[in-house]
Each structure stands twice: as structure tokens, then as C-alpha cells.
Design an enzyme around this catalytic site. Structure first.
Site, short mmCIF file in Angstrom:
data_model
loop_
_atom_site.label_atom_id
_atom_site.label_comp_id
_atom_site.label_asym_id
_atom_site.label_seq_id
_atom_site.Cartn_x
_atom_site.Cartn_y
_atom_site.Cartn_z
N LEU A 264 0.04 44.01 -66.03
CA LEU A 264 1.22 44.44 -65.27
C LEU A 264 2.49 43.96 -65.97
O LEU A 264 2.59 42.81 -66.39
CB LEU A 264 1.17 43.88 -63.85
CG LEU A 264 -0.03 44.36 -63.02
CD1 LEU A 264 0.03 43.77 -61.62
CD2 LEU A 264 -0.07 45.88 -62.94
N GLY A 284 1.40 38.15 -65.77
CA GLY A 284 1.84 37.12 -66.72
C GLY A 284 2.30 35.88 -65.97
O GLY A 284 3.23 35.94 -65.18
N ASP A 288 10.58 32.63 -66.11
CA ASP A 288 11.52 32.50 -67.24
C ASP A 288 12.90 33.08 -66.93
O ASP A 288 13.75 33.15 -67.80
CB ASP A 288 10.96 33.19 -68.50
CG ASP A 288 10.85 34.71 -68.33
OD1 ASP A 288 10.90 35.19 -67.18
OD2 ASP A 288 10.69 35.40 -69.34
N ASN A 290 13.71 35.78 -66.78
CA ASN A 290 13.85 36.91 -67.70
C ASN A 290 14.54 36.60 -69.02
O ASN A 290 15.22 37.43 -69.59
CB ASN A 290 14.59 38.05 -66.99
CG ASN A 290 13.89 39.34 -67.29
OD1 ASN A 290 12.84 39.34 -67.93
ND2 ASN A 290 14.48 40.43 -66.88
N CYS A 296 5.42 40.26 -71.75
CA CYS A 296 4.03 40.61 -71.43
C CYS A 296 3.68 42.01 -71.92
O CYS A 296 2.54 42.27 -72.29
CB CYS A 296 3.79 40.47 -69.94
SG CYS A 296 3.91 38.74 -69.47
N VAL A 324 12.20 42.93 -62.06
CA VAL A 324 11.20 41.93 -62.44
C VAL A 324 11.00 40.96 -61.28
O VAL A 324 11.95 40.32 -60.84
CB VAL A 324 11.64 41.15 -63.70
CG1 VAL A 324 10.54 40.21 -64.15
CG2 VAL A 324 12.01 42.11 -64.82
N1 SAH Z 1 10.04 37.97 -69.02
C1 SAH Z 1 8.73 38.20 -68.49
C2 SAH Z 1 8.82 38.33 -67.00
C3 SAH Z 1 7.72 37.65 -66.32
S1 SAH Z 1 7.65 37.96 -64.59
C4 SAH Z 1 8.17 39.47 -69.16
O1 SAH Z 1 8.89 40.11 -69.90
O2 SAH Z 1 7.01 39.75 -68.97
C5 SAH Z 1 5.99 37.48 -64.31
C6 SAH Z 1 4.97 38.58 -64.32
O3 SAH Z 1 5.03 39.34 -63.13
C7 SAH Z 1 5.10 39.61 -65.41
O4 SAH Z 1 4.53 39.16 -66.59
C8 SAH Z 1 4.33 40.79 -64.85
O5 SAH Z 1 2.95 40.63 -65.07
C9 SAH Z 1 4.61 40.66 -63.38
N2 SAH Z 1 5.70 41.55 -62.95
C10 SAH Z 1 6.95 41.21 -62.56
N3 SAH Z 1 7.64 42.29 -62.16
C11 SAH Z 1 6.81 43.34 -62.29
C12 SAH Z 1 6.93 44.74 -62.02
N4 SAH Z 1 8.04 45.27 -61.54
N5 SAH Z 1 5.87 45.54 -62.28
C13 SAH Z 1 4.72 45.02 -62.76
N6 SAH Z 1 4.53 43.70 -63.01
C14 SAH Z 1 5.56 42.88 -62.78
#
Ligand code: SAH
Length: 415
Positions: A264, A284, A288, A290, A296, A324
Site C-alpha cells: 500500500l 510501510g 516520517d 512525509n 514505499c 498520506v
Molecule cells: N513517506 C512514506 C509515508 C509513510 S506513511 C512513503 O512515502 O511511503 C505509512 C504507510 O501507510 C505507507 O508506507 C503506506 O503503506 C500506508 N499509507 C499511508 N497513506 C496511504 C494511502 N493513502 N494509501 C495507501 N497506503 C497508505
């Protein structure tokens, strides 16, 4: 401070009742070379906030208990308004349902149809990308996921935590040591990473794969997982916690050749339409704010794993399509979708409507401020991210996980 006194405590009071801080005042001479005065002040403020946290939590808990006992009393005396009576009855019913679900979950008495036979993975392979505070937050989020899974009618059968060991995630491993994770039902812990999980799920030779009928069955003594950073720390009450790492055995129910991984990511092109019990969804495990864009998405691409994002934009008007979210929000949305089979309801259960407006309002205020600055300075300005804090999850303290009320950090949004 006794409980009653705490009940009347608000944030400002906490600050004044905490007494003199044990954190020494900062002077110009204490400042490490290269650290600005402002950075130093921020660090001191952060430390002070950390110091106040337990007091704030206690005050919040006491307030909550007081509200609940006032409702109970009013209900018994028949003095509640219709609205409060309905709230009280709904809470009581919810509490009964939760207790029943927890009992079944902990006793392992759920039948096959009563749990969801797909899987969810928390990929904990990002230990070195987080600061100490983010590691703490990550630890709480892992515990929240477990806790949510315990209280629903149809739990996820297996949550696999990958890259979890003294060498793969040294700081998380240490921080998790007081969480009793080795006793969590339906939770599986692997030293190995998503790459090895992907290989185990796609292996065509059944002899390559070993199954664990009890996902928490410790491995044989002598099991080795490579370097042992933090040797000694992993021992808890004489137990060697490393014995509870069961990878690369697949937990019962996950089948090689049948179950497929989907990573995801808010950055994925594909949008999820539904969830399938033949799929294993990877989240993931990183907090962070973001900082690391596409983290991920890139990792999954490198490993050749399909990626997908939650269908936020389709169902929630006020949130951007590529919002996110935090790990536990994503987990809870999956869990709620499994319960209700309806994305809109799942989103609304996990992210209260009020939050969309708050986040929108905060963004507007921030944009207005930026615009004003641009007009004053004539600069083009960069669209900064607006972090949004939410702390109104009123989950009760969970004895198994040591959790108090949730502090959910909504990660920043992509524009
Ligand atoms: N900077 C990281 C953000 C991590 S947020 C990145 O670029 O991956 C933590 C985790 O939540 C992500 O790795 C993802 O697996 C999930 N996630 C967060 N928002 C999401 C979304 N809108 N759709 C799908 N997965 C999401």
C-alpha cells in the site's frame, strides 16, 4: 496529586502543577557547536513536553472516568436527557461487544469464517529512517493495530511484522521490549524482510516452505538471526524474545502460490476497489511526516510487488486523493472495510468528519499566511506541508499493550 485534583486539570494546569522541570535551563555555553539558539530552544521545549506527557495522560484519563461515572449515575437515577441516555446505552453495548470479541480473540475460539483469512504486513524495515520520537510513535502505532484487531467482530487472521529483530530494527526492538508483543495473538514476528516474505509466498516448491500451525510457537533453541545488536536487552524475565521470531515460516492460512502481496502506498497509480482474502496487504511501518517521498512505492517497485492506494478521493470529498495517512489509520481502514464492506463507512469510522474540515481549515490558514508573506517579500514561496495532530481517540488503556489514549499524527498530504 490525587485523582480528583487531576480531573480539574487542563493543559495549562498540568504545566504549572508539574513543578519545576527536571530539565536544566539552557545557557549559551551549553549549546553544542553548530546548533542554533532556536534549535536549542525547540529541543528544550520538546523535552519539557515529554516530561509533561504522563501528567497530561493521567488528567485526561481522570476526566474521562469522571464523565463516564456522571453518565452512569444519571442513567441509574433516570435523570439523563434522551440524548445522553442514548450515548450511554450505545457505549455500554459497544463495551459488551468489545469484551466478547476480545475474549474470543484471546481464547482462540473464533471459527474459520469469523476471521478474515487474508493477511496484513507491517514492514518494519525503516528503523534507521526515524528519529527517537518517531520510533516511539511507531511503537504505539504497532500496538494500536494489534489492539484494534482484538476488538472487532471479524479480525485479520495474521498480522506479520517483518524486519523485526535486534539487528534488523534495533531501536524499535528495544522500544517494543515492554509491550509484551511475544504474547500478542494473531501476530507474527519475522527477522526477515518483505523480500523474503515475497519469496516465501511465490515459492512453487512446497518443500521450500515450512508452516507454523501456531504462529506464536517459538523456534527451536539455537535459532540464529545474524548479528546481535543489543545482546542482553532482548531478554525479558528470562525469556529470549528472539525465540519468538518465526520467519520464514508462513503463518497458518497463508498459502504460497495463492496469496499475493500488495504494497500500500499513497503514491500508487492503482486504487484499491476491494480487499481480497487471497491477498496480503503491506503497510510501510514508518512515521516520517512525509520527509521521504515515494519511499514505499519505490521499495515495492524494486521488489517487483504490486502497489495500490486507498480509494480516499472517491469517497471523502474533503481529502486529497493522495492523502498520506498513519500506519494505524491505514490498518484501521482495512479492518473497518473488512467489517462493514463499505469504503465510505470505513473511512468515516476511522477519520472523523470533523478532522477533514480541521485539516482543510488549517491548510487554508497556512496558505493565506504564505500568500501574505509572499506579498510582503515578493518571494515565490514553497508550499510547505501542514502537519495535523489529532488526539481524541478515547480508547481505554489496554493492559496488554500499555497503550493509553491514542496520539494520531496525520502524515502530511501530497498535493
Ligand atoms: N513517506 C512514506 C509515508 C509513510 S506513511 C512513503 O512515502 O511511503 C505509512 C504507510 O501507510 C505507507 O508506507 C503506506 O503503506 C500506508 N499509507 C499511508 N497513506 C496511504 C494511502 N493513502 N494509501 C495507501 N497506503 C497508505
Amino acid at each position: 496529586m490525587d485523582e480528583e485534583a487531576l480531573m480539574n486539570v487542563h493543559d495549562e494546569d498540568v504545566t504549572s502543577q508539574a513543578g519545576p522541570s527536571t530539565i536544566p535551563a539552557v545557557t549559551a555555553n551549553d549549546r553544542p557547536e553548530g546548533m542554533s539558539k532556536n534549535a536549542m530552544k525547540r529541543a528544550a521545549k520538546q523535552a519539557r513536553m515529554e516530561e509533561l506527557k504522563p501528567l497530561k495522560r493521567a488528567a485526561e484519563k481522570a476526566r474521562r472516568r469522571e464523565r463516564q461515572s456522571a453518565l452512569s449515575k444519571g442513567y441509574a437515577e433516570g435523570t439523563l436527557t434522551e440524548e445522553d441516555k442514548a450515548i450511554y446505552e450505545k457505549r455500554k453495548q459497544l463495551e459488551r461487544d468489545r469484551k466478547a470479541s476480545k475474549r474470543k480473540f484471546d481464547n482462540g475460539t473464533l471459527n474459520d469464517g469469523e476471521s478474515w483469512s487474508g493477511g496484513v504486513v507491517l514492514d518494519l524495515g525503516f528503523d534507521d529512517l526515524m528519529n527517537e520520537q518517531e520510533i516511539s510513535s511507531m511503537t504505539s502505532q504497532i500496538a494500536y493495530c494489534y489492539s484494534s484487531n482484538r476488538t472487532v467482530t471479524k479480525p485479520i487472521k495474521s498480522i506479520i511484522h517483518t524486519s523485526f529483530s535486534p539487528s534488523a530494527s534495533p531501536r524499535l526492538w528495544t522500544k517494543m521490549s515492554d509491550r509484551n508483543w511475544h504474547r500478542w495473538s494473531r501476530s507474527v514476528w519475522w527477522h526477515q524482510g518483505v523480500k523474503e516474505l515475497s519469496a516465501a509466498l511465490s515459492s512453487s516448491s512446497p518443500s521450500d516452505i515450512t508452516f507454523s500451525s501456531n504462529p506464536m510457537e517459538p523456534l527451536d533453541a539455537g535459532h540464529s538471526i545474524g548479528d546481535r545488536a543489543g545482546e542482553g536487552e532482548e531478554k525479558k524475565e528470562g525469556i529470549n524474545l528472539e525465540n519468538y521470531l518465526t520467519g520464514p515460516k508462513l503463518p497458518e492460512g497463508l498459502k504460497s502460490g495463492t496469496h499475493k502481496l500488495v504494497y500500500l502506498s499513497a503514491d500508487a497509480e492503482e486504487e484499491l476497489t476491494t480487499l481480497s482474502e487471497d491477498e496480503v496487504y503491506v503497510i510501510g511501518g514508518i512515521v516520517d511526516r512525509n520527509r521521504y517521498k515515494n519511499l514505499c512505492q519505490n521499495k515495492a517497485e524494486l521488489l517487483g510487488i504490486r502497489t495500490a492506494r486507498l480509494p480516499i478521493g472517491q469517497f471523502i470529498d474533503n481529502l486529497p486523493t493522495r492523502k498520506v495517512l498513519t500506519v494505524n489509520q491505514v490498518f484501521d481502514i482495512l479492518l473497518q472495510y473488512i467489517q462493514q464492506n463499505d469504503w465510505r463507512k470505513a473511512f468515516e469510522t476511522v477519520i472523523p468528519q470533523r478532522k477533514y474540515h480541521e485539516s482543510k481549515k488549517a491548510k487554508h490558514a497556512h496558505n493565506a499566511q504564505l500568500q501574505q508573506q509572499q506579498q510582503q517579500t515578493g518571494s515565490s514561496g514553497i508550499q510547505a506541508d501542514v502537519p495535523c495532530q489529532a488526539s481524541d481517540n478515547e480508547d481505554p488503556v489496554d493492559v496488554d499493550t500499555g497503550l493509553d489514549s491514542a496520539e494520531i499524527i496525520v502524515q502530511n498530504e501530497r498535493t
